[in-house]
Design an enzyme around this catalytic site. Structure first.
Site, PDB file in Angstrom:
ATOM      1  CB  CYS A  27      11.027   9.865  -0.629  1.00  0.00           C
ATOM      2  SG  CYS A  27      10.063   9.589   0.451  1.00  0.00           S
ATOM      3  CE  LYS A  64       3.416  10.639  -4.121  1.00  0.00           C
ATOM      4  NZ  LYS A  64       3.584   9.575  -3.276  1.00  0.00           N
ATOM      5  CD  GLU A  77       0.965   6.599   0.332  1.00  0.00           C
ATOM      6  OE1 GLU A  77       1.573   6.418  -0.819  1.00  0.00           O
ATOM      7  OE2 GLU A  77       1.632   6.100   1.293  1.00  0.00           O
ATOM      8  CB  SER A  89       1.399   2.802   0.049  1.00  0.00           C
ATOM      9  OG  SER A  89       2.566   2.355   0.128  1.00  0.00           O
TER      10      SER A  89
END
Length: 583
Positions: free
Chosen positions: A131, A133, A453, A479
């Site tokens: 994912c 991060k 974001e 994003s």
């Protein structure tokens, strides 16, 4: 033969300090309590960390990948030691206060891995993420620790189908915008929602997760060709075992180490790959953050130079119709890298995880197919798919994804919002007009806090048909799925005295992509008067979120977006220079 005499047949390992000698008899008792025998204890210990869990479809299958990687490690004479770290799903925390903690999680991931590795003195580290991060957080940890290491992408999701076309998460957001614009129905929106994510895996396009998975290959942390294998393909299990076996060779040789892989040249290679694919603007945050861990000062200016000189050569979503499953079918990331290498846009002498050079590793990579990946002699554009803009509104820099943009210069009146929530209210009420420049401030690393974001806003605008008839300027971020005239990462941010804090409703703002400029068209004397009259209480940030807990610590430490929004100085003492500027 007693265990005390084992464990250093080739060279002493870090883990010996934890388990060897009479004083460590109690530690050996604990290890045996986990089912290890003397041979297991004598072998090098290798940490295998994943972000497995039920936080998102990205993470839900990572235990399987971890199991296969551990088999590969054990087969080559290592003792794998599994642990997990956190994950925050951007897709599930978008549009509400949970998004404050997304970028913060990158630091927590890196820190938590460091704590386990330094505490237990493991001899190597294999990271498995899936994912947004997880990827940079894990690469930051690898570089910080500088022990033999590797990275694996848990794999992209396969797209669904809706009305005969591929459908993924970006499609859903844009159908929400169509609903607001009365160009679709609630029934259609629900139908595309049901179709868009048919199985596990991270986002299907060249969004942040897959952009950083590609970067892991470029650095040499991940095996070439590994990041595009769909999550549900059995091939990923074999790749995990292969990665585990290769890591054990690195452990035995103690080479190459992460800081042999993360160099100025490889950082430039990573930026070139992002530019060539129209990758996520978040890479402009994450690549400098990884550089910081290696003690390399690599700022937005270094990123900008590579973005400008690198051509865009792919048609990957969100700036094209093709997804990562399509790229996998033609040979994966090596197809892109081979074209860049042939065109002279990569440093071929950088190392890979096997110890070979990148040029050697790409020698047999497939050719461009001409649809998903263009030959380097026939690029989509001469400049890259991302640009860094500067001007009085962003003297330290801002980032835009220009891949696929038809409008490259935009001037309009400012519509000013103090937070994402305030902006969303106007977007949902269909109050944004063609020609508006939407300004969303107080969303930077400090002012957010956590630099949210704004993908909900960008997806809605694009679905409403306003993706290029309006512009969006923010000190927050985007994003990887965002597209349109979206300028983010504006630095200095509002909370640190940036000019974006002084923008007023109706002010004229110009976004000039070709000229690499972002300017507020207001006279200097007017701005000086505004700054003199400005009061700290005028800011409508979310300071209450940073009043306690993790956010409080984050805000106290975080640096500017143009240097990666990092929370420690690495080996680069830029904070003292920043303090000099303030004096």
């Amino acid at each position: 033969m007693s265990n005390d005499n084992k464990g250093a047949a080739k060279r002493p390992y870090r883990s010996e300090v934890m388990k060897t000698g009479p004083v460590k008899a109690a530690a050996r008792a604990m290890l045996r309590g986990m089912g290890l025998d003397d041979e297991d204890i004598s072998q090098p210990f290798v940490g295998v960390v994943s972000s497995h869990g039920e936080m998102s479809p990205c993470n839900i299958r990572l235990a399987e990948v971890s199991e296969e990687a551990r088999r590969g490690i054990y087969r080559e004479g290592g003792t794998p030691r599994e642990f997990t770290t956190i994950s925050v799903s951007d897709g599930l925390v978008n549009g509400h206060t949970g998004m404050h903690f997304s970028l913060m999680s990158r630091e927590a991931i890196a820190d938590s891995i460091e704590i386990v590795m330094r505490g237990h003195q493991y001899d190597g580290l294999l990271c498995i993420g899936a994912c947004d991060k997880n990827f940079p957080g894990m690469m930051m940890a690898l570089t910080r620790l500088n022990v033999p290491g590797a990275f694996l992408n848990g794999g992209p999701a396969l797209p669904g189908r809706f009305k005969g076309k591929p459908a993924e998460v970006k499609t859903v957001g844009e159908y929400t915008g169509k609903l607001i614009a009365k160009q679709s129905t609630l029934e259609e929106l629900e139908a595309v929602s049901r179709a868009a994510w048919p199985a596990s895996g991270c986002c299907a396009g060249q969004f942040t997760a897959n952009t950083m998975g590609m970067v892991a290959e470029v650095f040499g942390f991940a095996p070439l060709g590994s990041s595009t294998i769909p999550s549900v393909y059995s091939q990923r299990r074999a790749m995990a075992r292969q990665a585990g076996r290769q890591l054990m060779k690195t452990v035995e040789a103690n080479f190459p180490l992460p800081r042999d892989l993360v160099t100025r040249k490889s950082l430039e290679n990573a930026c070139a790959a992002v530019a060539a694919t129209g990758g996520s603007t978040n890479a402009a945050l994450h690549i400098p953050a990884i550089a910081n861990e290696a003690g390399i000062e690599f700022t937005i200016d270094d990123v900008a130079a590579v973005f400008e000189r690198t051509p865009l050569i792919t048609h990957l979503s969100p700036s094209g119709p093709y997804l990562y499953a399509d790229l996998h079918e033609i040979g994966g990331v090596p197809v892109i890298l081979k074209q860049l290498l042939d065109g002279g846009y990569l440093h071929g002498d950088c190392l890979t995880s096997t110890g070979t050079t990148l040029a050697e590793a790409l020698a047999d990579a497939p050719d461009a197919d001409g649809k998903i990946v263009m030959p380097i002699t026939e690029p989509r554009t001469q400049g890259g798919g991302l640009s860094v803009l500067k001007g009085n509104l962003a003297p330290d820099g801002a980032v835009i994804k220009n891949a696929g943009l038809e409008v490259t210069r935009f001037t309009g009146p400012a519509r000013v919002f103090e937070s994402e929530e305030h902006c969303l209210q106007s977007v949902l009420a269909n109050e944004i007009q063609d020609g508006d420049v939407i300004v969303v401030r107080n969303e930077g690393p400090v002012g957010g806090p956590g630099m949210r974001e704004l993908v909900t806003v960008t997806a809605l605008l694009y679905g409403m048909g306003k993706g290029e008839s309006t512009a969006l300027v923010t000190d927050g971020r985007f994003s990887g799925a965002s597209r349109g005239l979206c300028v983010g990462y504006v630095t200095p941010e509002a909370a640190k005295g940036g000019l974006i804090a002084l923008v007023e409703e109706g002010d004229t703002i110009t976004v000039d992509v070709e000229g690499k400029a972002l300017n507020l068209e207001v006279a200097d004397d007017v701005l000086a008067a505004r700054r003199a009259a400005f009061k700290e209480s005028d800011r409508s940030g979310k300071a209450y979120i940073a009043a306690a807990g993790y956010a409080q610590k984050y805000v106290a430490c975080v640096g500017p977006a143009t240097r990666g929004a990092v929370t420690h100085s690495g080996n680069v003492d830029w904070r003292n220079e920043a303090l000099k500027d303030e004096k």
